[in-house]
Scaffold this motif. Structure first.
Motif, mmCIF file in Angstrom:
data_model
loop_
_atom_site.group_PDB
_atom_site.id
_atom_site.type_symbol
_atom_site.label_atom_id
_atom_site.label_comp_id
_atom_site.label_asym_id
_atom_site.label_seq_id
_atom_site.Cartn_x
_atom_site.Cartn_y
_atom_site.Cartn_z
ATOM 1 N N PRO A 197 0.829 -1.206 0.000
ATOM 2 C CA PRO A 197 0.000 0.000 0.000
ATOM 3 C C PRO A 197 0.860 1.251 0.000
ATOM 4 O O PRO A 197 2.082 1.174 0.203
ATOM 5 C CB PRO A 197 -0.748 -0.117 1.322
ATOM 6 C CG PRO A 197 0.271 -0.749 2.242
ATOM 7 C CD PRO A 197 1.091 -1.686 1.372
ATOM 8 N N PRO B 181 -2.868 1.706 -3.956
ATOM 9 C CA PRO B 181 -1.964 0.556 -4.037
ATOM 10 C C PRO B 181 -0.763 0.908 -4.908
ATOM 11 O O PRO B 181 -0.877 1.723 -5.834
ATOM 12 C CB PRO B 181 -2.831 -0.527 -4.684
ATOM 13 C CG PRO B 181 -3.905 0.212 -5.410
ATOM 14 C CD PRO B 181 -4.150 1.470 -4.629
ATOM 15 N N ALA C 231 -3.519 -4.903 -1.555
ATOM 16 C CA ALA C 231 -2.814 -3.610 -1.506
ATOM 17 C C ALA C 231 -3.809 -2.454 -1.427
ATOM 18 O O ALA C 231 -3.566 -1.466 -0.730
ATOM 19 C CB ALA C 231 -1.905 -3.451 -2.717
#
Length: 332
Positions: A245, A258, A276
């Motif tokens: 992330p 992400p 993510a």
């Protein structure tokens, strides 16, 4: 009153993973109202421009955006929308946690560090030109103000997260003026935080050390280009970009997204891993003070990831994007 957040699904798998993450957030809290807008090729097909004015105004109004991956053509063509957004809103800090999760096959277990990347200058300023037909030049910009600001952010992050060391990475042995200024700025700011250990590591050595023993590091702060490369490499230590992330943070605006790309080859197949995006959503919730919802989602995600039968294809499982999302929602 609900908090309005700009939702940019982006291109490729963005529509699937961002709606999955937004659905999960909606199950954890009733305090979010999404304002969905477009950017990237999706916006170009609809409006004839990659970054419509409507999208810019939405971010300006809401101050917080939750953004999916956007396709950037390689070489000649359009300028990166990501870089454009960061510069337009002065999102000077790119914050990328590097954390391993039980159940996800990766090189290092129980890894937890953060990479803080200066986001506004360096070679990403995009100041380049042709000198002759056979030579091109790109100008690297490093300023004292931006360098001190990102160093201070790194130390404040260490304080907030109770981390004991900040490592600044550079190439000041070769680029004595630009990287030298970045190093000097970090050294100056470190004096304001005597309770936090400070070290500097040359970036090529940093690459080797980060692979050999990442447990030596807690907070890494870097100029734009080095931070981009190191954070992608570090994602490989914990399972890949599907587990990575990020947040782009400015004075009063922040965009959470992400790290991975738009993966057009699997778009629309309902097989993309939304982890993510979910982790970016957790970061966003913590940033806006929705700590309880963030912890609920994080706890549910950990339980799902721990079960090998509940993984998406990219991390060894068989679940679709929708099924993975539903498993987390069940736990909420």
């Amino acid at each position: 009153m609900k908090r309005k957040i700009t939702l940019i699904t982006g291109d490729g798998i963005g529509l699937e993973i961002m709606h999955a993450a937004a659905n999960i957030i909606d199950k954890a809290t009733n305090n979010i109202q999404w304002e969905e807008v477009s950017a990237g090729y999706t916006a170009y097909e609809k409006f004839g421009e990659l970054l419509p004015e409507e999208t810019i105004k939405s971010i300006e109004r809401n101050k917080i955006a939750f953004k999916g991956p956007i396709t950037t053509p390689v070489g000649k063509g359009f300028r990166s929308i990501n870089v454009l957004l960061r510069q337009r809103f002065n999102l000077y800090c790119n914050l990328r946690p590097v954390k391993s999760f039980e159940g996800v096959n990766c090189l290092y277990k129980n890894l937890d560090l953060v990479i803080i990347r200066e986001n506004s200058e360096d070679l990403y300023k995009g100041i380049e030109h042709m000198i002759t037909d056979a030579a091109a030049e790109s100008i690297k910009i490093i300023t004292r103000g931006a360098s001190e600001r990102i160093a201070d952010f790194a130390f404040k992050t260490a304080e907030k997260e109770k981390r004991g060391k900040v490592t600044l990475t550079h190439k000041a042995n070769i680029m004595k003026l630009t990287d030298g200024l970045f190093l000097e700025s970090g050294q100056k700011i470190s004096q304001n935080y005597p309770h936090i250990n400070f070290e500097d590591v040359i970036v090529d050595a940093m690459s080797m050390k980060l692979v050999m023993n990442p447990y030596d590091y807690e907070v890494i702060v870097a100029p734009n280009l080095y931070g981009d490369i190191l954070s992608d490499m570090a994602a490989g230590l914990v399972g890949g970009l599907g587990m990575a992330p990020s947040a782009n943070i400015g004075e009063d605006i922040a965009i959470f997204e992400p790290v991975h790309g738009s993966a057009p080859d699997i778009a629309g197949k309902n097989i993309a891993n939304p982890t993510a995006a979910i982790l970016s959503g957790i970061m966003m919730l913590k940033y806006i003070g929705e700590e309880t919802a963030a912890i609920k989602i994080e706890d549910a995600l950990k339980i799902v990831l721990k079960n090998n039968n509940l993984h998406t294809k990219d991390i060894g499982g068989r679940l679709s994007t929708t099924e993975f999302k539903e498993e987390i929602i069940k736990l909420l």
